[in-house]
Design a protein around this motif. Structure first.
Motif, PDB file in Angstrom:
ATOM      1  N   THR A 256      -3.089   3.923  29.037  1.00 31.47           N
ATOM      2  CA  THR A 256      -4.232   3.633  29.902  1.00 31.47           C
ATOM      3  C   THR A 256      -5.017   4.913  30.106  1.00 31.47           C
ATOM      4  N   TRP A 257      -6.318   4.831  29.833  1.00 30.79           N
ATOM      5  CA  TRP A 257      -7.219   5.951  30.066  1.00 30.79           C
ATOM      6  C   TRP A 257      -8.039   5.661  31.311  1.00 30.79           C
ATOM      7  N   GLU A 258      -8.329   6.724  32.075  1.00 31.39           N
ATOM      8  CA  GLU A 258      -9.088   6.579  33.315  1.00 31.39           C
ATOM      9  C   GLU A 258     -10.252   7.566  33.341  1.00 31.39           C
ATOM     10  N   TRP A 259     -11.378   7.083  33.846  1.00 30.36           N
ATOM     11  CA  TRP A 259     -12.537   7.913  34.122  1.00 30.36           C
ATOM     12  C   TRP A 259     -12.745   7.817  35.630  1.00 30.36           C
ATOM     13  N   LYS A 260     -12.126   8.740  36.356  1.00 26.63           N
ATOM     14  CA  LYS A 260     -12.096   8.684  37.819  1.00 26.63           C
ATOM     15  C   LYS A 260     -13.499   8.637  38.417  1.00 26.63           C
ATOM     16  N   MET A 261     -14.440   9.393  37.865  1.00 26.05           N
ATOM     17  CA  MET A 261     -15.789   9.473  38.425  1.00 26.05           C
ATOM     18  C   MET A 261     -16.518   8.141  38.365  1.00 26.05           C
ATOM     19  N   TYR A 262     -16.078   7.238  37.481  1.00 24.12           N
ATOM     20  CA  TYR A 262     -16.714   5.922  37.356  1.00 24.12           C
ATOM     21  C   TYR A 262     -15.831   4.785  37.886  1.00 24.12           C
ATOM     22  N   GLY A 263     -14.618   5.113  38.332  1.00 23.47           N
ATOM     23  CA  GLY A 263     -13.697   4.073  38.768  1.00 23.47           C
ATOM     24  C   GLY A 263     -13.341   3.132  37.627  1.00 23.47           C
ATOM     25  N   ALA A 264     -13.274   3.663  36.411  1.00 23.70           N
ATOM     26  CA  ALA A 264     -13.052   2.828  35.218  1.00 23.70           C
ATOM     27  C   ALA A 264     -11.738   3.188  34.535  1.00 23.70           C
ATOM     28  N   THR A 265     -11.093   2.157  33.992  1.00 24.47           N
ATOM     29  CA  THR A 265      -9.899   2.347  33.173  1.00 24.47           C
ATOM     30  C   THR A 265      -9.966   1.402  31.981  1.00 24.47           C
ATOM     31  N   THR A 266      -9.240   1.751  30.944  1.00 23.55           N
ATOM     32  CA  THR A 266      -9.101   0.861  29.798  1.00 23.55           C
ATOM     33  C   THR A 266      -7.737   1.070  29.171  1.00 23.55           C
ATOM     34  N   ASN A 267      -7.185  -0.006  28.629  1.00 24.28           N
ATOM     35  CA  ASN A 267      -5.940   0.077  27.881  1.00 24.28           C
ATOM     36  C   ASN A 267      -6.262   0.299  26.417  1.00 24.28           C
ATOM     37  N   VAL A 268      -5.560   1.247  25.807  1.00 25.39           N
ATOM     38  CA  VAL A 268      -5.788   1.624  24.417  1.00 25.39           C
ATOM     39  C   VAL A 268      -4.515   1.373  23.629  1.00 25.39           C
ATOM     40  N   LEU A 269      -4.601   0.459  22.675  1.00 24.24           N
ATOM     41  CA  LEU A 269      -3.474   0.192  21.786  1.00 24.24           C
ATOM     42  C   LEU A 269      -3.603   1.103  20.577  1.00 24.24           C
ATOM     43  N   VAL A 270      -2.586   1.911  20.328  1.00 25.71           N
ATOM     44  CA  VAL A 270      -2.577   2.781  19.155  1.00 25.71           C
ATOM     45  C   VAL A 270      -1.969   1.986  18.009  1.00 25.71           C
ATOM     46  N   LYS A 271      -2.825   1.574  17.095  1.00 24.78           N
ATOM     47  CA  LYS A 271      -2.379   0.747  15.973  1.00 24.78           C
ATOM     48  C   LYS A 271      -1.652   1.567  14.911  1.00 24.78           C
ATOM     49  N   ASP A 272      -2.149   2.773  14.637  1.00 20.96           N
ATOM     50  CA  ASP A 272      -1.545   3.586  13.582  1.00 20.96           C
ATOM     51  C   ASP A 272      -1.962   5.038  13.757  1.00 20.96           C
ATOM     52  N   ILE A 273      -1.094   5.926  13.343  1.00 21.65           N
ATOM     53  CA  ILE A 273      -1.404   7.351  13.318  1.00 21.65           C
ATOM     54  C   ILE A 273      -0.916   7.919  11.990  1.00 21.65           C
ATOM     55  N   ILE A 274      -1.793   8.632  11.317  1.00 21.85           N
ATOM     56  CA  ILE A 274      -1.439   9.415  10.140  1.00 21.85           C
ATOM     57  C   ILE A 274      -1.715  10.862  10.532  1.00 21.85           C
ATOM     58  N   GLN A 275      -0.654  11.635  10.689  1.00 19.74           N
ATOM     59  CA  GLN A 275      -0.744  12.994  11.219  1.00 19.74           C
ATOM     60  C   GLN A 275      -1.848  13.803  10.553  1.00 19.74           C
ATOM     61  N   ASN A 276      -2.716  14.371  11.387  1.00 20.92           N
ATOM     62  CA  ASN A 276      -3.824  15.228  10.960  1.00 20.92           C
ATOM     63  C   ASN A 276      -4.838  14.541  10.052  1.00 20.92           C
ATOM     64  N   LYS A 277      -4.787  13.203   9.962  1.00 19.69           N
ATOM     65  CA  LYS A 277      -5.710  12.453   9.103  1.00 19.69           C
ATOM     66  C   LYS A 277      -6.461  11.362   9.857  1.00 19.69           C
ATOM     67  N   LYS A 278      -5.718  10.520  10.603  1.00 20.69           N
ATOM     68  CA  LYS A 278      -6.367   9.336  11.184  1.00 20.69           C
ATOM     69  C   LYS A 278      -5.586   8.803  12.381  1.00 20.69           C
ATOM     70  N   ILE A 279      -6.349   8.331  13.372  1.00 17.67           N
ATOM     71  CA  ILE A 279      -5.798   7.606  14.520  1.00 17.67           C
ATOM     72  C   ILE A 279      -6.569   6.294  14.579  1.00 17.67           C
ATOM     73  N   SER A 280      -5.867   5.176  14.570  1.00 19.86           N
ATOM     74  CA  SER A 280      -6.499   3.855  14.665  1.00 19.86           C
ATOM     75  C   SER A 280      -6.105   3.221  15.984  1.00 19.86           C
ATOM     76  N   THR A 281      -7.113   2.788  16.756  1.00 17.61           N
ATOM     77  CA  THR A 281      -6.868   2.203  18.064  1.00 17.61           C
ATOM     78  C   THR A 281      -7.662   0.919  18.237  1.00 17.61           C
ATOM     79  N   ALA A 282      -7.323   0.182  19.274  1.00 15.19           N
ATOM     80  CA  ALA A 282      -8.110  -0.968  19.731  1.00 15.19           C
ATOM     81  C   ALA A 282      -8.212  -0.843  21.238  1.00 15.19           C
ATOM     82  N   TRP A 283      -9.447  -0.988  21.756  1.00 19.86           N
ATOM     83  CA  TRP A 283      -9.632  -0.899  23.205  1.00 19.86           C
ATOM     84  C   TRP A 283     -10.988  -1.446  23.602  1.00 19.86           C
ATOM     85  N   GLY A 284     -11.152  -1.633  24.900  1.00 18.37           N
ATOM     86  CA  GLY A 284     -12.396  -2.178  25.437  1.00 18.37           C
ATOM     87  C   GLY A 284     -12.259  -3.648  25.784  1.00 18.37           C
ATOM     88  N   ASP A 285     -13.303  -4.201  26.383  1.00 19.32           N
ATOM     89  CA  ASP A 285     -13.318  -5.611  26.773  1.00 19.32           C
ATOM     90  C   ASP A 285     -14.700  -6.187  26.502  1.00 19.32           C
TER      91      ASP A 285
END
Length: 157
Positions: A51-80
């Protein structure tokens, strides 16, 4: 409503730091808080939701980390509604990294899709600008917090 698979927001920036440092900046929240969100429930790891938070906006989102390739790529899904966000890292030299962020899988259509594309493009560009300032000059420009200060209403709303 079917997904709009042909629309991809893509932003990029050359960062004058080794790929291992730039990659780490996105996976380690103790670094990321200096240029993006204000709090995270943990490090990015494949298969994990944080869960990521932006305190100044009172906002949070859940981020699913689908895949990580070290030093190459991070794949995520998030938002609504959720979209895919890929962070790609290319070691141009030993001391420079080209970062590309791709956001896709939008479900919106018409004018709403255009607004979402504008917000995504501006937001991820701001993230990369802040990353560059922090990693190259050790300066936290507070770009995310100053993007929509509470003293100023968001243009057009």
């Amino acid at each position: 409503m079917p997904q709009n698979k042909i629309v991809t927001v893509e932003v990029q920036m050359l960062i004058r730091q080794p790929v291992s440092i730039v990659f780490h900046a996105f996976t380690d929240p103790e670094t990321t808080i200096n240029f993006w969100f204000t709090k995270s429930s943990g490090q990015l790891e494949a298969g994990k939701t944080v869960t990521w938070e932006w305190k100044m906006y009172g906002a949070t989102t859940n981020v699913l980390v689908k895949d990580i390739i070290q030093n190459k790529k991070i794949s995520t899904a998030w938002g609504d509604p959720a979209t895919s966000v890929d962070y790609e890292f290319d070691a141009v030299t030993e001391d420079t990294t080209y970062v590309v962020i791709k956001n896709y899988g939008f479900k919106e259509t018409g004018d709403r899709l255009i607004e979402v594309i504008k917000d995504s493009t501006g937001g991820f560009t701001t993230v990369l600008d802040g990353l560059k300032a922090y990693l190259e000059h050790n300066i936290n420009l507070n770009l995310i917090g100053d993007k929509y200060p509470k003293e100023v209403s968001k243009h057009g709303q």
